[in-house]
Design an enzyme around this catalytic site. Structure first.
Site, PDB file in Angstrom:
ATOM      1  N   GLY A  12     -13.156  -0.596   5.214  1.00  0.00           N
ATOM      2  CA  GLY A  12     -11.758  -0.783   4.398  1.00  0.00           C
ATOM      3  C   GLY A  12     -11.356  -1.977   3.970  1.00  0.00           C
ATOM      4  O   GLY A  12     -10.448  -2.068   3.364  1.00  0.00           O
ATOM      5  N   TYR A 155       4.989  10.085  -0.369  1.00  0.00           N
ATOM      6  CA  TYR A 155       3.688  10.028   0.369  1.00  0.00           C
ATOM      7  C   TYR A 155       2.903  11.378   0.266  1.00  0.00           C
ATOM      8  O   TYR A 155       1.734  11.254   0.361  1.00  0.00           O
ATOM      9  CB  TYR A 155       4.183   9.837   1.869  1.00  0.00           C
ATOM     10  CG  TYR A 155       3.027   8.926   2.576  1.00  0.00           C
ATOM     11  CD1 TYR A 155       2.555   7.774   2.274  1.00  0.00           C
ATOM     12  CD2 TYR A 155       2.286   9.748   3.773  1.00  0.00           C
ATOM     13  CE1 TYR A 155       1.342   7.197   2.906  1.00  0.00           C
ATOM     14  CE2 TYR A 155       1.355   9.103   4.465  1.00  0.00           C
ATOM     15  CZ  TYR A 155       0.660   7.803   4.190  1.00  0.00           C
ATOM     16  OH  TYR A 155      -0.294   7.311   4.835  1.00  0.00           O
ATOM     17  N   LYS A 162      -3.037  12.671   6.585  1.00  0.00           N
ATOM     18  CA  LYS A 162      -2.917  11.853   7.693  1.00  0.00           C
ATOM     19  C   LYS A 162      -2.687  12.758   8.803  1.00  0.00           C
ATOM     20  O   LYS A 162      -2.958  12.600  10.101  1.00  0.00           O
ATOM     21  CB  LYS A 162      -1.583  10.876   7.620  1.00  0.00           C
ATOM     22  CG  LYS A 162      -1.954   9.510   6.774  1.00  0.00           C
ATOM     23  CD  LYS A 162      -3.005   8.866   7.095  1.00  0.00           C
ATOM     24  CE  LYS A 162      -3.293   7.617   6.427  1.00  0.00           C
ATOM     25  NZ  LYS A 162      -4.584   6.839   6.337  1.00  0.00           N
ATOM     26  N   ILE A 191       3.097  -1.972   5.012  1.00  0.00           N
ATOM     27  CA  ILE A 191       2.428  -3.244   4.822  1.00  0.00           C
ATOM     28  C   ILE A 191       2.206  -3.139   3.314  1.00  0.00           C
ATOM     29  O   ILE A 191       1.540  -2.341   2.994  1.00  0.00           O
ATOM     30  CB  ILE A 191       1.462  -3.826   5.712  1.00  0.00           C
ATOM     31  CG1 ILE A 191       1.900  -3.454   7.000  1.00  0.00           C
ATOM     32  CG2 ILE A 191       0.921  -4.834   5.105  1.00  0.00           C
ATOM     33  CD1 ILE A 191       0.712  -3.945   7.880  1.00  0.00           C
ATOM     34  N   THR A 193      -0.143  -3.348   0.476  1.00  0.00           N
ATOM     35  CA  THR A 193      -1.532  -3.648   0.312  1.00  0.00           C
ATOM     36  C   THR A 193      -1.831  -2.994  -1.097  1.00  0.00           C
ATOM     37  O   THR A 193      -1.046  -2.315  -1.506  1.00  0.00           O
ATOM     38  CB  THR A 193      -2.587  -2.864   1.530  1.00  0.00           C
ATOM     39  OG1 THR A 193      -2.153  -1.458   1.207  1.00  0.00           O
ATOM     40  CG2 THR A 193      -1.936  -3.636   2.474  1.00  0.00           C
ATOM     41  N   LEU A 194      -2.938  -2.768  -1.385  1.00  0.00           N
ATOM     42  CA  LEU A 194      -3.531  -2.304  -2.530  1.00  0.00           C
ATOM     43  C   LEU A 194      -3.410  -1.108  -2.711  1.00  0.00           C
ATOM     44  O   LEU A 194      -2.738  -0.401  -3.365  1.00  0.00           O
ATOM     45  CB  LEU A 194      -5.046  -2.669  -2.698  1.00  0.00           C
ATOM     46  CG  LEU A 194      -5.728  -2.516  -4.195  1.00  0.00           C
ATOM     47  CD1 LEU A 194      -5.175  -3.408  -4.976  1.00  0.00           C
ATOM     48  CD2 LEU A 194      -7.446  -2.783  -3.992  1.00  0.00           C
TER      49      LEU A 194
END
Ligand SMILES: NC(=O)c1ccc[n+]([C@@H]2O[C@H](COP(=O)([O-])OP(=O)(O)OC[C@H]3O[C@@H](n4cnc5c(N)ncnc54)[C@H](O)[C@@H]3O)[C@@H](O)[C@H]2O)c1
Length: 255
Positions: A12, A155, A162, A191, A193-194
């Protein structure tokens, strides 16, 4: 050097902001030799740029939506290394249109893709790597988020994926425990991130988190990396099937 003499696979890394990269740094500093897998040739360029700062990593392409690529990756790790002490699964995907608007409008195909890449991949990769990990007090670690158990606007299907991932952690822990393999998840706070940039309003989520979490700060990559180090090494040998929160305590809050 908690991982001196240990070897593990990290899936990842997309770039230097990836949680997988934060974990790679922590485990590398602890003395582990790493195998890094990346999804595509394009992301492989980033990984090849980052790799020289690690101790002689092995780099392999592996798109987890392809059984063939998983098989080839396992063959390569078997031939070149022959065993693994840990596996870090730090990848997820949902089509962008499924990450906005109403969850009730999720398309069947988008649901399948999100669950396949983000949850089933852990099951199939754990199964495929089991012969390399059994009998070594080894550890499997995956990454999850609070959206699995609470509603987080936007989400959507990723929260459902998840939830499936966290449930898989428990079933896999029970299956693999007798073979000396532990399976745990880290639930990280937001966080940038891409992948998280695909979830609408990530900057706002990080700001709110820093304002409200008991530790009153945003989560940092190295905090997740250090928890992964704990889970990868024998210090956590009594823990399996668990979700550990690295979120400054955010998940304990009510209103
Ligand atoms: N960033 C956050 O706020 C946050 C919070 C909690 C959990 N997580 C989880 O952490 C994990 C890592 O995500 P990140 O935030 O570091 O983002 P990232 O974009 O850096 O990493 C996501 C990775 O998933 C990989 N991926 C997607 N589809 C794939 C496929 N078919 N085959 C192989 N690899 C594939 C991408 O190539 C990328 O390397 C994910 O499981 C994510 O859900 C992230």
């Amino acid at each position: 050097m908690l991982l001196e003499g240990k070897t593990g696979l990290i899936m990842g890394v997309a770039n230097k902001r990836s949680i997988a990269w934060g974990i790679a740094n922590a485990l590398n500093q602890a003395g582990a030799r790493l195998v890094l897998t990346y999804q595509s040739e394009r992301l492989g360029e980033n990984v090849r740029d980052l790799a020289p700062s690690l101790n002689n990593p092995l780099l392999i392409q592996c798109d987890v939506s392809s059984d063939e690529q998983i098989q080839t990756m396992v063959q390569q790790v078997t031939a070149e290394i022959g065993h693994l002490d840990f596996l870090v699964h730090a990848l997820a995907f949902a089509p962008r249109e499924a990450l906005s608007g109403a969850y009730s409008e999720t398309k069947r195909e988008d649901f399948k893709i999100a669950l396949d890449v983000s949850a089933y991949s852990l099951v199939t990769v754990a199964h495929a790597l089991m012969p390399l990990m059994q009998g070594r007090q080894s550890s499997i670690i995956t990454l999850t988020y609070l959206g699995s158990e609470r509603v987080v606007q936007g989400y959507n299907v990723m929260g459902v994926a998840k939830a499936a991932l966290e449930s898989s952690v428990r079933y896999l822990a029970n299956d693999l425990g007798p073979h000396g393999i532990r399976v745990n998840a880290i639930s990280s706070g937001p966080i940038k991130t891409l992948a998280s940039s695909g979830v609408g309003g990530i900057s706002n989520m990080i700001r709110l988190h820093a304002e409200r979490a008991p530790l009153r700060k945003a989560v940092e990559l190295d905090e997740v990396g250090d928890t992964a180090l704990f889970l990868a090494c024998p210090m956590s040998r009594g823990i399996t099937g668990e979700v550990i929160y690295v979120d400054g305590g955010y998940h304990i809050l009510g209103v």
